[in-house]
Scaffold this active site. Structure first.
Site, PDB file in Angstrom:
ATOM      1  N   ARG A  58     -88.593 117.707  -5.691  1.00 46.55           N
ATOM      2  CA  ARG A  58     -89.473 118.235  -5.080  1.00 46.55           C
ATOM      3  C   ARG A  58     -90.332 117.127  -4.219  1.00 46.55           C
ATOM      4  O   ARG A  58     -91.113 117.292  -3.054  1.00 46.55           O
ATOM      5  CB  ARG A  58     -90.784 118.697  -5.919  1.00 46.55           C
ATOM      6  CG  ARG A  58     -90.727 120.350  -6.145  1.00 46.55           C
ATOM      7  CD  ARG A  58     -91.685 120.560  -7.234  1.00 46.55           C
ATOM      8  NE  ARG A  58     -91.431 121.786  -7.740  1.00 46.55           N
ATOM      9  CZ  ARG A  58     -92.154 122.738  -7.173  1.00 46.55           C
ATOM     10  NH1 ARG A  58     -92.756 122.871  -6.057  1.00 46.55           N
ATOM     11  NH2 ARG A  58     -91.862 124.056  -7.669  1.00 46.55           N
ATOM     12  N   LYS A 159     -79.225 116.564 -22.226  1.00 51.56           N
ATOM     13  CA  LYS A 159     -79.885 116.951 -23.257  1.00 51.56           C
ATOM     14  C   LYS A 159     -81.332 117.232 -23.167  1.00 51.56           C
ATOM     15  O   LYS A 159     -81.802 116.205 -22.360  1.00 51.56           O
ATOM     16  CB  LYS A 159     -79.472 115.899 -24.744  1.00 51.56           C
ATOM     17  CG  LYS A 159     -80.169 114.678 -24.753  1.00 51.56           C
ATOM     18  CD  LYS A 159     -80.051 113.869 -25.883  1.00 51.56           C
ATOM     19  CE  LYS A 159     -81.416 113.996 -26.574  1.00 51.56           C
ATOM     20  NZ  LYS A 159     -82.475 113.004 -26.419  1.00 51.56           N
ATOM     21  N   HIS A 189     -74.879 110.707 -24.281  1.00 50.98           N
ATOM     22  CA  HIS A 189     -74.525 109.650 -23.722  1.00 50.98           C
ATOM     23  C   HIS A 189     -73.742 108.615 -24.974  1.00 50.98           C
ATOM     24  O   HIS A 189     -73.103 107.822 -24.424  1.00 50.98           O
ATOM     25  CB  HIS A 189     -75.665 108.924 -23.046  1.00 50.98           C
ATOM     26  CG  HIS A 189     -76.379 108.430 -23.901  1.00 50.98           C
ATOM     27  ND1 HIS A 189     -77.729 109.025 -24.544  1.00 50.98           N
ATOM     28  CD2 HIS A 189     -76.775 106.876 -24.271  1.00 50.98           C
ATOM     29  CE1 HIS A 189     -78.537 108.167 -25.097  1.00 50.98           C
ATOM     30  NE2 HIS A 189     -77.967 106.863 -25.019  1.00 50.98           N
ATOM     31  N   ASP A 246     -84.635 114.969 -31.404  1.00 50.74           N
ATOM     32  CA  ASP A 246     -84.171 114.081 -30.351  1.00 50.74           C
ATOM     33  C   ASP A 246     -83.024 113.223 -30.879  1.00 50.74           C
ATOM     34  O   ASP A 246     -82.210 112.825 -29.658  1.00 50.74           O
ATOM     35  CB  ASP A 246     -85.309 113.055 -30.266  1.00 50.74           C
ATOM     36  CG  ASP A 246     -85.260 111.974 -29.220  1.00 50.74           C
ATOM     37  OD1 ASP A 246     -84.851 112.405 -28.080  1.00 50.74           O
ATOM     38  OD2 ASP A 246     -85.525 110.846 -29.332  1.00 50.74           O
ATOM     39  N   HIS A 251     -77.088 112.624 -31.258  1.00 52.51           N
ATOM     40  CA  HIS A 251     -76.137 111.566 -31.545  1.00 52.51           C
ATOM     41  C   HIS A 251     -75.590 111.227 -32.794  1.00 52.51           C
ATOM     42  O   HIS A 251     -74.179 110.870 -33.166  1.00 52.51           O
ATOM     43  CB  HIS A 251     -76.946 110.414 -31.125  1.00 52.51           C
ATOM     44  CG  HIS A 251     -77.641 110.287 -29.600  1.00 52.51           C
ATOM     45  ND1 HIS A 251     -76.931 110.944 -28.677  1.00 52.51           N
ATOM     46  CD2 HIS A 251     -79.171 110.097 -29.331  1.00 52.51           C
ATOM     47  CE1 HIS A 251     -77.767 111.115 -27.419  1.00 52.51           C
ATOM     48  NE2 HIS A 251     -79.127 110.487 -27.884  1.00 52.51           N
ATOM     49  N   LYS A 346     -83.378  97.357 -32.665  1.00 46.16           N
ATOM     50  CA  LYS A 346     -82.562  98.079 -32.119  1.00 46.16           C
ATOM     51  C   LYS A 346     -81.140  97.723 -32.527  1.00 46.16           C
ATOM     52  O   LYS A 346     -80.543  96.943 -32.456  1.00 46.16           O
ATOM     53  CB  LYS A 346     -82.566  98.170 -30.516  1.00 46.16           C
ATOM     54  CG  LYS A 346     -81.729  99.240 -29.667  1.00 46.16           C
ATOM     55  CD  LYS A 346     -81.956  99.332 -28.216  1.00 46.16           C
ATOM     56  CE  LYS A 346     -81.121 100.426 -27.762  1.00 46.16           C
ATOM     57  NZ  LYS A 346     -81.334 101.957 -28.620  1.00 46.16           N
TER      58      LYS A 346
HETATM   59  C1  BG6 Z   1     -82.005 109.349 -26.288  1.00 45.20           C
HETATM   60  C2  BG6 Z   1     -83.379 109.996 -26.978  1.00 45.20           C
HETATM   61  O1  BG6 Z   1     -81.217 110.600 -26.102  1.00 45.20           O
HETATM   62  O2  BG6 Z   1     -81.536 108.267 -26.585  1.00 45.20           O
HETATM   63  C3  BG6 Z   1     -84.287 108.568 -26.845  1.00 45.20           C
HETATM   64  O3  BG6 Z   1     -83.965 110.924 -26.285  1.00 45.20           O
HETATM   65  C4  BG6 Z   1     -83.544 107.489 -27.551  1.00 45.20           C
HETATM   66  O4  BG6 Z   1     -85.270 108.810 -27.535  1.00 45.20           O
HETATM   67  C5  BG6 Z   1     -82.340 107.096 -26.584  1.00 45.20           C
HETATM   68  O5  BG6 Z   1     -84.392 106.088 -27.307  1.00 45.20           O
HETATM   69  C6  BG6 Z   1     -81.538 106.074 -27.424  1.00 45.20           C
HETATM   70  O6  BG6 Z   1     -80.417 105.735 -26.591  1.00 45.20           O
HETATM   71  P1  BG6 Z   1     -79.485 104.393 -26.811  1.00 45.20           P
HETATM   72  O7  BG6 Z   1     -78.441 104.255 -25.933  1.00 45.20           O
HETATM   73  O8  BG6 Z   1     -80.779 103.466 -26.061  1.00 45.20           O
HETATM   74  O9  BG6 Z   1     -79.454 103.874 -27.935  1.00 45.20           O
END
Ligand code: BG6
Length: 500
Positions: A58, A159, A189, A246, A251, A346
Protein backbone atom coordinates in the site's frame (compact mmCIF):
# COMPACT_ATOMS: atom_id res chain seq x y z
CA UNK A 1 19.24 -31.74 -3.80
CA UNK A 2 16.99 -34.19 -5.55
CA UNK A 3 13.86 -32.75 -7.01
CA UNK A 4 10.36 -33.51 -5.85
CA UNK A 5 7.53 -35.15 -7.74
CA UNK A 6 6.08 -31.67 -8.22
CA UNK A 7 8.93 -30.94 -10.59
CA UNK A 8 7.37 -33.21 -13.15
CA UNK A 9 4.81 -30.45 -13.58
CA UNK A 10 7.43 -27.80 -14.17
CA UNK A 11 7.43 -25.72 -17.28
CA UNK A 12 10.71 -24.86 -18.90
CA UNK A 13 12.12 -22.72 -16.09
CA UNK A 14 15.27 -21.48 -17.75
CA UNK A 15 13.84 -20.20 -21.02
CA UNK A 16 11.04 -17.91 -19.94
CA UNK A 17 10.64 -15.00 -17.60
CA UNK A 18 10.35 -15.70 -13.87
CA UNK A 19 8.67 -13.14 -11.69
CA UNK A 20 8.83 -13.09 -7.92
CA UNK A 21 5.86 -11.07 -6.75
CA UNK A 22 6.26 -10.00 -3.13
CA UNK A 23 2.91 -9.08 -1.66
CA UNK A 24 3.54 -6.80 1.31
CA UNK A 25 6.88 -5.66 -0.03
CA UNK A 26 7.37 -2.61 2.15
CA UNK A 27 7.55 -4.65 5.36
CA UNK A 28 10.34 -5.84 7.54
CA UNK A 29 10.54 -9.36 6.10
CA UNK A 30 11.22 -8.08 2.60
CA UNK A 31 13.95 -5.74 3.78
CA UNK A 32 15.68 -8.01 6.23
CA UNK A 33 15.29 -11.45 4.66
CA UNK A 34 13.86 -11.61 1.15
CA UNK A 35 15.87 -8.85 -0.51
CA UNK A 36 19.24 -9.99 0.90
CA UNK A 37 18.44 -13.61 -0.03
CA UNK A 38 17.40 -12.73 -3.58
CA UNK A 39 20.41 -10.50 -4.04
CA UNK A 40 22.78 -13.16 -2.79
CA UNK A 41 21.25 -15.76 -5.14
CA UNK A 42 21.49 -13.30 -8.00
CA UNK A 43 25.12 -12.58 -7.24
CA UNK A 44 25.88 -16.31 -7.20
CA UNK A 45 24.13 -16.70 -10.56
CA UNK A 46 21.55 -19.06 -9.10
CA UNK A 47 18.39 -17.21 -10.08
CA UNK A 48 16.73 -17.90 -13.45
CA UNK A 49 18.30 -15.80 -16.22
CA UNK A 50 15.33 -13.58 -16.84
CA UNK A 51 14.18 -12.93 -13.30
CA UNK A 52 12.16 -9.91 -12.13
CA UNK A 53 11.07 -8.96 -8.64
CA UNK A 54 7.90 -6.96 -8.24
CA UNK A 55 7.04 -5.55 -4.84
CA UNK A 56 3.43 -4.70 -4.11
CA UNK A 57 2.26 -2.87 -1.01
CA UNK A 58 0.00 0.00 0.00
CA UNK A 59 2.82 2.44 0.81
CA UNK A 60 3.34 5.12 -1.76
CA UNK A 61 6.79 4.70 -3.29
CA UNK A 62 8.26 4.77 -6.76
CA UNK A 63 10.66 2.17 -8.14
CA UNK A 64 13.67 4.24 -7.11
CA UNK A 65 12.52 4.60 -3.52
CA UNK A 66 11.79 0.86 -3.34
CA UNK A 67 15.30 0.09 -4.56
CA UNK A 68 16.80 2.46 -1.98
CA UNK A 69 14.73 0.80 0.75
CA UNK A 70 16.03 -2.64 -0.17
CA UNK A 71 19.58 -1.49 -0.72
CA UNK A 72 19.80 -0.32 2.90
CA UNK A 73 19.59 -3.92 4.12
CA UNK A 74 22.30 -5.20 1.77
CA UNK A 75 25.34 -3.48 3.11
CA UNK A 76 27.92 -5.56 1.29
CA UNK A 77 26.57 -4.99 -2.23
CA UNK A 78 29.07 -3.42 -4.61
CA UNK A 79 27.64 -0.51 -6.65
CA UNK A 80 27.88 -2.21 -9.99
CA UNK A 81 26.35 -5.52 -8.98
CA UNK A 82 23.65 -3.72 -7.05
CA UNK A 83 22.71 -1.57 -10.05
CA UNK A 84 22.44 -4.68 -12.18
CA UNK A 85 20.19 -6.39 -9.64
CA UNK A 86 18.20 -3.21 -8.93
CA UNK A 87 17.31 -3.00 -12.63
CA UNK A 88 15.15 -6.06 -12.03
CA UNK A 89 13.24 -4.58 -9.10
CA UNK A 90 9.98 -2.72 -9.57
CA UNK A 91 7.33 -1.54 -7.18
CA UNK A 92 3.57 -1.12 -7.42
CA UNK A 93 1.70 0.85 -4.82
CA UNK A 94 -1.61 -1.00 -4.48
CA UNK A 95 -4.01 -2.81 -2.23
CA UNK A 96 -2.96 -6.45 -2.54
CA UNK A 97 -6.54 -7.61 -2.01
CA UNK A 98 -7.85 -5.60 -4.96
CA UNK A 99 -8.16 -8.04 -7.86
CA UNK A 100 -8.71 -5.22 -10.39
CA UNK A 101 -5.33 -3.68 -9.61
CA UNK A 102 -3.63 -7.08 -9.49
CA UNK A 103 -5.08 -7.86 -12.90
CA UNK A 104 -3.61 -4.68 -14.39
CA UNK A 105 -0.20 -5.46 -12.85
CA UNK A 106 -0.41 -9.00 -14.17
CA UNK A 107 -1.33 -7.89 -17.67
CA UNK A 108 1.74 -5.67 -17.75
CA UNK A 109 3.94 -8.53 -16.55
CA UNK A 110 2.43 -10.88 -19.14
CA UNK A 111 2.89 -8.30 -21.89
CA UNK A 112 6.53 -7.76 -21.13
CA UNK A 113 7.10 -11.53 -20.78
CA UNK A 114 5.44 -12.24 -24.11
CA UNK A 115 7.95 -9.95 -25.83
CA UNK A 116 10.69 -12.39 -24.77
CA UNK A 117 9.18 -15.88 -24.76
CA UNK A 118 6.01 -17.91 -24.31
CA UNK A 119 6.79 -18.88 -20.75
CA UNK A 120 5.98 -16.81 -17.71
CA UNK A 121 6.57 -18.36 -14.28
CA UNK A 122 5.31 -16.60 -11.16
CA UNK A 123 6.19 -17.07 -7.51
CA UNK A 124 3.79 -15.20 -5.23
CA UNK A 125 5.30 -14.53 -1.83
CA UNK A 126 2.85 -13.56 0.93
CA UNK A 127 4.91 -11.32 3.21
CA UNK A 128 1.72 -10.09 4.82
CA UNK A 129 -0.29 -10.07 8.01
CA UNK A 130 -1.99 -13.51 8.17
CA UNK A 131 -5.43 -11.85 8.15
CA UNK A 132 -4.76 -10.93 4.51
CA UNK A 133 -3.90 -14.45 3.28
CA UNK A 134 -7.43 -15.44 2.34
CA UNK A 135 -8.42 -12.19 0.58
CA UNK A 136 -5.12 -12.09 -1.30
CA UNK A 137 -5.42 -15.70 -2.48
CA UNK A 138 -8.94 -14.90 -3.60
CA UNK A 139 -7.76 -11.76 -5.41
CA UNK A 140 -4.95 -13.68 -7.18
CA UNK A 141 -7.51 -16.14 -8.45
CA UNK A 142 -9.99 -13.44 -9.53
CA UNK A 143 -7.22 -11.60 -11.35
CA UNK A 144 -6.48 -14.75 -13.39
CA UNK A 145 -3.00 -14.95 -11.90
CA UNK A 146 -3.17 -18.62 -10.91
CA UNK A 147 -3.71 -20.11 -14.34
CA UNK A 148 -0.73 -22.29 -15.26
CA UNK A 149 -1.28 -22.38 -19.03
CA UNK A 150 1.88 -20.38 -19.83
CA UNK A 151 4.17 -21.38 -16.95
CA UNK A 152 4.11 -22.45 -13.34
CA UNK A 153 2.41 -20.51 -10.53
CA UNK A 154 3.51 -21.09 -6.94
CA UNK A 155 2.67 -19.44 -3.66
CA UNK A 156 4.88 -19.07 -0.59
CA UNK A 157 3.02 -18.61 2.67
CA UNK A 158 4.75 -17.37 5.81
CA UNK A 159 3.95 -18.43 9.34
CA UNK A 160 1.74 -18.21 11.33
CA UNK A 161 -0.32 -20.64 9.28
CA UNK A 162 -3.54 -20.44 11.29
CA UNK A 163 -3.73 -19.81 15.00
CA UNK A 164 -5.04 -23.26 15.93
CA UNK A 165 -6.13 -26.47 14.24
CA UNK A 166 -9.48 -25.14 13.07
CA UNK A 167 -8.13 -21.96 11.54
CA UNK A 168 -5.27 -23.88 9.90
CA UNK A 169 -7.74 -26.37 8.40
CA UNK A 170 -9.87 -23.52 7.16
CA UNK A 171 -6.89 -21.78 5.61
CA UNK A 172 -5.73 -25.02 3.98
CA UNK A 173 -9.19 -25.53 2.51
CA UNK A 174 -9.19 -21.98 1.21
CA UNK A 175 -5.72 -22.28 -0.30
CA UNK A 176 -6.76 -25.54 -1.98
CA UNK A 177 -9.74 -23.92 -3.67
CA UNK A 178 -7.20 -21.94 -5.72
CA UNK A 179 -3.86 -23.81 -5.63
CA UNK A 180 -3.00 -27.50 -5.79
CA UNK A 181 -0.91 -28.67 -2.83
CA UNK A 182 2.17 -29.01 -5.12
CA UNK A 183 1.94 -25.26 -5.80
CA UNK A 184 1.95 -24.33 -2.11
CA UNK A 185 5.18 -23.63 -0.20
CA UNK A 186 4.50 -23.07 3.52
CA UNK A 187 7.72 -21.70 4.87
CA UNK A 188 9.35 -22.64 8.17
CA UNK A 189 12.71 -20.93 8.02
CA UNK A 190 14.23 -23.41 10.50
CA UNK A 191 14.11 -26.05 7.76
CA UNK A 192 16.30 -23.80 5.61
CA UNK A 193 19.09 -23.62 8.21
CA UNK A 194 22.17 -25.55 7.07
CA UNK A 195 22.57 -27.48 10.31
CA UNK A 196 18.96 -28.57 10.25
CA UNK A 197 19.33 -29.88 6.71
CA UNK A 198 22.55 -31.52 7.77
CA UNK A 199 20.65 -33.51 10.36
CA UNK A 200 19.14 -35.48 7.47
CA UNK A 201 22.53 -36.05 5.88
CA UNK A 202 24.03 -36.97 9.23
CA UNK A 203 21.31 -39.51 9.94
CA UNK A 204 20.82 -40.96 6.48
CA UNK A 205 24.18 -40.65 4.69
CA UNK A 206 26.09 -42.41 7.47
CA UNK A 207 25.51 -45.96 8.53
CA UNK A 208 26.78 -45.88 12.10
CA UNK A 209 24.04 -43.79 13.71
CA UNK A 210 20.79 -45.16 12.34
CA UNK A 211 21.10 -48.61 14.00
CA UNK A 212 21.38 -46.98 17.43
CA UNK A 213 18.84 -44.19 16.77
CA UNK A 214 16.09 -45.67 18.92
CA UNK A 215 14.85 -46.45 22.42
CA UNK A 216 17.33 -49.29 22.86
CA UNK A 217 20.27 -46.89 22.87
CA UNK A 218 18.88 -43.41 23.41
CA UNK A 219 17.95 -42.37 26.91
CA UNK A 220 16.51 -38.91 26.24
CA UNK A 221 16.53 -36.07 23.73
CA UNK A 222 16.64 -32.36 24.56
CA UNK A 223 15.83 -29.57 22.12
CA UNK A 224 16.51 -25.99 23.14
CA UNK A 225 15.71 -22.91 21.10
CA UNK A 226 16.74 -20.03 23.36
CA UNK A 227 16.61 -16.35 22.46
CA UNK A 228 18.10 -13.43 24.31
CA UNK A 229 15.84 -10.87 22.60
CA UNK A 230 12.58 -9.67 24.12
CA UNK A 231 9.36 -9.33 22.11
CA UNK A 232 10.28 -5.78 21.09
CA UNK A 233 8.01 -4.23 18.47
CA UNK A 234 5.99 -7.40 18.00
CA UNK A 235 4.09 -7.21 21.30
CA UNK A 236 0.64 -7.17 19.76
CA UNK A 237 1.20 -10.27 17.61
CA UNK A 238 3.19 -12.05 20.30
CA UNK A 239 0.65 -11.48 23.04
CA UNK A 240 -1.93 -13.36 20.96
CA UNK A 241 0.50 -16.19 20.20
CA UNK A 242 2.95 -16.76 23.00
CA UNK A 243 5.90 -19.08 22.74
CA UNK A 244 3.85 -22.24 22.14
CA UNK A 245 2.31 -20.94 18.91
CA UNK A 246 5.22 -18.73 17.89
CA UNK A 247 8.01 -21.32 18.27
CA UNK A 248 6.80 -24.80 19.26
CA UNK A 249 4.02 -25.37 16.73
CA UNK A 250 6.46 -24.80 13.91
CA UNK A 251 10.20 -24.72 14.59
CA UNK A 252 10.52 -27.04 17.60
CA UNK A 253 8.08 -29.63 16.29
CA UNK A 254 9.85 -29.61 12.92
CA UNK A 255 13.15 -30.29 14.69
CA UNK A 256 11.46 -33.06 16.67
CA UNK A 257 10.04 -34.57 13.47
CA UNK A 258 13.46 -34.60 11.79
CA UNK A 259 15.03 -36.32 14.80
CA UNK A 260 12.29 -38.93 15.22
CA UNK A 261 11.24 -39.73 11.64
CA UNK A 262 12.06 -43.00 9.92
CA UNK A 263 14.32 -42.93 6.86
CA UNK A 264 12.36 -41.85 3.79
CA UNK A 265 12.68 -44.11 0.73
CA UNK A 266 14.05 -41.16 -1.29
CA UNK A 267 15.10 -37.59 -0.73
CA UNK A 268 12.00 -36.26 -2.40
CA UNK A 269 9.41 -33.86 -1.05
CA UNK A 270 6.56 -36.25 -0.46
CA UNK A 271 8.67 -39.19 0.68
CA UNK A 272 10.31 -36.95 3.28
CA UNK A 273 7.12 -35.29 4.39
CA UNK A 274 5.26 -38.61 4.66
CA UNK A 275 7.83 -39.73 7.23
CA UNK A 276 7.57 -36.45 9.15
CA UNK A 277 3.80 -36.83 9.16
CA UNK A 278 4.11 -40.34 10.62
CA UNK A 279 6.45 -39.06 13.33
CA UNK A 280 4.17 -36.15 14.25
CA UNK A 281 1.15 -38.48 14.27
CA UNK A 282 2.90 -40.57 16.92
CA UNK A 283 3.52 -37.67 19.32
CA UNK A 284 1.32 -38.27 22.35
CA UNK A 285 -1.45 -35.68 22.64
CA UNK A 286 -1.74 -34.29 26.13
CA UNK A 287 -4.78 -34.64 28.36
CA UNK A 288 -5.50 -31.91 30.89
CA UNK A 289 -3.66 -33.87 33.52
CA UNK A 290 -0.70 -34.36 31.19
CA UNK A 291 -0.53 -30.61 30.67
CA UNK A 292 -0.18 -30.07 34.41
CA UNK A 293 2.54 -32.70 34.68
CA UNK A 294 4.49 -32.14 31.50
CA UNK A 295 4.44 -28.42 30.81
CA UNK A 296 6.15 -25.51 32.56
CA UNK A 297 5.52 -21.98 31.36
CA UNK A 298 7.21 -18.72 32.22
CA UNK A 299 7.01 -15.04 31.46
CA UNK A 300 9.91 -12.63 31.70
CA UNK A 301 9.67 -9.76 34.12
CA UNK A 302 8.62 -6.57 32.40
CA UNK A 303 6.72 -8.34 29.59
CA UNK A 304 3.56 -6.43 30.59
CA UNK A 305 5.24 -3.16 29.77
CA UNK A 306 6.05 -4.11 26.20
CA UNK A 307 4.07 -2.07 23.66
CA UNK A 308 1.01 -3.97 22.45
CA UNK A 309 0.92 -6.38 25.41
CA UNK A 310 -2.19 -6.35 27.58
CA UNK A 311 -1.50 -5.46 31.22
CA UNK A 312 -2.73 -8.68 32.88
CA UNK A 313 -1.50 -10.97 30.11
CA UNK A 314 -0.72 -14.59 30.97
CA UNK A 315 0.94 -15.19 27.62
CA UNK A 316 3.98 -17.42 28.13
CA UNK A 317 7.31 -16.19 26.80
CA UNK A 318 8.98 -19.43 27.91
CA UNK A 319 7.84 -23.03 27.88
CA UNK A 320 9.40 -26.39 28.62
CA UNK A 321 7.58 -29.58 27.58
CA UNK A 322 8.08 -33.29 28.08
CA UNK A 323 6.76 -35.13 25.05
CA UNK A 324 6.60 -38.80 24.12
CA UNK A 325 6.56 -40.34 20.68
CA UNK A 326 4.43 -43.45 20.90
CA UNK A 327 5.87 -45.87 18.39
CA UNK A 328 8.25 -48.83 18.41
CA UNK A 329 11.31 -46.71 17.82
CA UNK A 330 10.73 -44.20 20.61
CA UNK A 331 8.46 -45.81 23.20
CA UNK A 332 9.33 -44.47 26.66
CA UNK A 333 12.03 -42.01 25.55
CA UNK A 334 11.31 -38.52 26.89
CA UNK A 335 11.78 -35.58 24.57
CA UNK A 336 12.35 -32.37 26.51
CA UNK A 337 11.73 -29.24 24.47
CA UNK A 338 12.22 -25.68 25.68
CA UNK A 339 12.19 -22.25 24.16
CA UNK A 340 11.90 -18.72 25.42
CA UNK A 341 12.65 -15.08 24.93
CA UNK A 342 14.68 -12.95 27.30
CA UNK A 343 17.01 -15.84 28.12
CA UNK A 344 20.73 -15.62 28.76
CA UNK A 345 21.77 -16.16 25.14
CA UNK A 346 20.68 -17.09 21.65
CA UNK A 347 21.27 -20.73 20.89
CA UNK A 348 19.50 -23.61 19.15
CA UNK A 349 20.69 -27.09 19.89
CA UNK A 350 19.58 -30.67 20.04
CA UNK A 351 21.18 -33.05 22.49
CA UNK A 352 20.84 -36.77 22.12
CA UNK A 353 21.84 -38.59 25.26
CA UNK A 354 22.62 -42.26 24.83
CA UNK A 355 22.15 -44.81 27.58
CA UNK A 356 24.93 -45.56 30.06
CA UNK A 357 26.85 -48.80 29.53
CA UNK A 358 24.85 -51.67 31.00
CA UNK A 359 27.72 -52.84 33.18
CA UNK A 360 30.61 -50.68 34.42
CA UNK A 361 33.96 -52.49 34.41
CA UNK A 362 35.92 -49.64 35.78
CA UNK A 363 35.92 -48.51 39.38
CA UNK A 364 33.94 -45.31 39.89
CA UNK A 365 33.26 -43.63 43.22
CA UNK A 366 29.73 -44.23 44.53
CA UNK A 367 28.66 -40.65 44.10
CA UNK A 368 29.89 -40.40 40.49
CA UNK A 369 27.50 -41.27 37.73
CA UNK A 370 29.10 -42.04 34.39
CA UNK A 371 26.76 -40.59 31.80
CA UNK A 372 26.04 -42.16 28.46
CA UNK A 373 27.53 -40.66 25.32
CA UNK A 374 26.14 -37.32 24.30
CA UNK A 375 25.67 -36.09 20.78
CA UNK A 376 25.10 -32.32 20.56
CA UNK A 377 23.91 -30.78 17.34
CA UNK A 378 24.50 -27.05 17.45
CA UNK A 379 22.16 -25.38 14.98
CA UNK A 380 23.22 -21.85 15.89
CA UNK A 381 25.56 -20.17 16.67
CA UNK A 382 28.85 -22.14 16.28
CA UNK A 383 27.16 -24.53 13.85
CA UNK A 384 28.46 -28.05 14.15
CA UNK A 385 28.31 -31.29 16.10
CA UNK A 386 29.97 -32.70 19.16
CA UNK A 387 30.13 -36.29 20.37
CA UNK A 388 31.19 -36.77 23.95
CA UNK A 389 32.61 -40.05 25.19
CA UNK A 390 34.67 -41.37 28.10
CA UNK A 391 38.45 -41.63 27.91
CA UNK A 392 41.08 -42.86 30.27
CA UNK A 393 43.11 -40.13 31.93
CA UNK A 394 46.74 -40.85 31.00
CA UNK A 395 49.06 -42.06 33.67
CA UNK A 396 46.27 -42.41 36.20
CA UNK A 397 44.64 -45.45 37.74
CA UNK A 398 41.73 -46.14 35.41
CA UNK A 399 40.48 -42.64 35.97
CA UNK A 400 38.00 -41.54 33.27
CA UNK A 401 37.17 -38.19 31.85
CA UNK A 402 34.69 -37.12 29.16
CA UNK A 403 36.39 -35.96 25.95
CA UNK A 404 34.87 -35.03 22.62
CA UNK A 405 35.02 -35.36 18.85
CA UNK A 406 33.93 -32.11 17.29
CA UNK A 407 33.00 -30.90 13.86
CA UNK A 408 32.70 -27.16 13.20
CA UNK A 409 31.39 -25.81 9.94
CA UNK A 410 33.91 -23.02 9.91
CA UNK A 411 36.76 -25.53 10.13
CA UNK A 412 35.30 -28.41 8.13
CA UNK A 413 34.23 -26.09 5.34
CA UNK A 414 36.48 -23.13 5.87
CA UNK A 415 35.91 -20.20 3.57
CA UNK A 416 32.33 -21.27 2.86
CA UNK A 417 29.80 -18.86 4.25
CA UNK A 418 26.63 -20.50 5.53
CA UNK A 419 23.75 -19.10 3.48
CA UNK A 420 20.78 -17.60 5.24
CA UNK A 421 17.82 -19.96 5.50
CA UNK A 422 15.72 -17.76 3.21
CA UNK A 423 18.26 -18.10 0.45
CA UNK A 424 17.97 -21.89 0.39
CA UNK A 425 14.18 -21.79 0.66
CA UNK A 426 13.61 -19.17 -2.01
CA UNK A 427 15.81 -21.09 -4.39
CA UNK A 428 13.96 -24.34 -3.66
CA UNK A 429 10.60 -22.66 -4.25
CA UNK A 430 11.85 -21.29 -7.57
CA UNK A 431 13.15 -24.73 -8.53
CA UNK A 432 9.95 -26.48 -7.49
CA UNK A 433 11.47 -28.48 -4.65
CA UNK A 434 9.08 -28.54 -1.70
CA UNK A 435 11.14 -30.90 0.49
CA UNK A 436 11.94 -28.19 3.02
CA UNK A 437 8.43 -26.76 3.13
CA UNK A 438 5.61 -27.86 5.37
CA UNK A 439 2.74 -29.79 3.83
CA UNK A 440 -0.88 -29.13 4.83
CA UNK A 441 -1.18 -32.31 6.91
CA UNK A 442 2.05 -31.57 8.80
CA UNK A 443 0.78 -28.14 9.76
CA UNK A 444 -2.49 -29.57 11.01
CA UNK A 445 -0.79 -32.35 12.98
CA UNK A 446 1.49 -29.82 14.63
CA UNK A 447 -1.53 -27.78 15.71
CA UNK A 448 -3.22 -30.90 17.01
CA UNK A 449 -0.23 -31.37 19.35
CA UNK A 450 -0.10 -27.76 20.51
CA UNK A 451 -3.84 -27.01 20.79
CA UNK A 452 -4.54 -29.24 23.84
CA UNK A 453 -1.59 -27.66 25.65
CA UNK A 454 -2.76 -24.13 24.91
CA UNK A 455 -6.33 -25.02 25.93
CA UNK A 456 -5.14 -26.72 29.10
CA UNK A 457 -3.19 -23.62 30.08
CA UNK A 458 -6.18 -21.37 29.34
CA UNK A 459 -8.60 -23.16 31.64
CA UNK A 460 -9.58 -21.54 34.93
CA UNK A 461 -7.30 -22.72 37.69
CA UNK A 462 -4.39 -23.39 35.32
CA UNK A 463 -1.11 -22.14 36.75
CA UNK A 464 -0.02 -18.64 35.76
CA UNK A 465 3.38 -18.47 34.08
CA UNK A 466 6.33 -18.40 36.47
CA UNK A 467 8.32 -15.20 36.41
CA UNK A 468 11.95 -15.02 35.38
CA UNK A 469 14.34 -12.19 35.00
CA UNK A 470 15.49 -11.39 31.48
CA UNK A 471 18.98 -12.80 31.10
CA UNK A 472 18.21 -15.92 33.16
CA UNK A 473 17.72 -19.40 31.71
CA UNK A 474 13.97 -19.27 32.22
CA UNK A 475 12.07 -19.93 35.45
CA UNK A 476 13.65 -22.34 37.96
CA UNK A 477 10.61 -24.59 37.48
CA UNK A 478 11.94 -25.43 34.03
CA UNK A 479 14.47 -27.55 35.95
CA UNK A 480 11.78 -29.27 38.03
CA UNK A 481 10.29 -30.87 34.96
CA UNK A 482 13.45 -32.90 34.49
CA UNK A 483 14.34 -33.33 38.12
CA UNK A 484 11.20 -35.40 38.62
CA UNK A 485 12.71 -37.81 36.06
CA UNK A 486 16.11 -37.71 37.79
CA UNK A 487 17.48 -35.75 34.88
CA UNK A 488 18.60 -32.21 34.24
CA UNK A 489 19.03 -29.92 31.28
CA UNK A 490 22.33 -31.02 29.84
CA UNK A 491 25.09 -28.48 29.40
CA UNK A 492 24.71 -26.89 25.99
CA UNK A 493 27.40 -26.17 23.45
CA UNK A 494 28.38 -22.91 25.13
CA UNK A 495 28.67 -24.44 28.62
CA UNK A 496 31.01 -27.15 27.42
CA UNK A 497 33.14 -24.61 25.59
CA UNK A 498 32.25 -25.93 22.14
CA UNK A 499 33.50 -23.78 19.31
CA UNK A 500 35.12 -21.21 21.56
C1 BG6 B 1 10.27 -16.62 14.28
C2 BG6 B 1 9.53 -16.19 15.52
O1 BG6 B 1 9.54 -17.60 13.59
O2 BG6 B 1 11.53 -17.17 14.66
C3 BG6 B 1 10.35 -15.19 16.30
O3 BG6 B 1 8.30 -15.60 15.13
C4 BG6 B 1 11.71 -15.73 16.60
O4 BG6 B 1 9.69 -14.83 17.51
C5 BG6 B 1 12.38 -16.26 15.33
O5 BG6 B 1 12.49 -14.67 17.15
C6 BG6 B 1 13.67 -16.98 15.66
O6 BG6 B 1 14.35 -17.29 14.47
P1 BG6 B 1 15.94 -17.40 14.43
O7 BG6 B 1 16.24 -17.83 13.04
O8 BG6 B 1 16.47 -16.04 14.79
O9 BG6 B 1 16.30 -18.41 15.45
Amino acid sequence: MMTSGANLLRHDDASGMTVVVIMGASGNLTRTKLAPALFSLYRKGRLPDDVRVIGIARDTMDHGQFRVLLRESIADAGDEEWEEFAGRLTYVSADVTDSGTLKRVYQEIAKSASEQSDTLNCLYYLALAPGLYEPVIHALSDAGMTDEAGGWRRIVIEKPFGSDLLTAQRLNRHVHTVFREEQVYRIDHYLGKETVQNLLVFRFANSIFEPIWNRNYIDQVQITVAEDVLVGERGEYYDRSGVLKDMFQNHLLQLLALITMDPPYAFAADALRNEKVKALSAVRRMSLRDVRENVVIGQYDGYHFEPGVSPGSHTPTYAALRLYVDNWRWHGVPFYLRSGKGLSRKTTEMIIQFRSPPHMLFPVPDDVEIPGNTLSICVQPNEGMRLEFQSKVPDADLEMKPVSLEFHYDEGFSGVELPDAYERLLLDALEGDASLFTRSDEIELAWSIIDPIVHGLDLPGAPAPFRYLPGMDGPPNGEELLRSDNRRWLPGCVEVGYGI
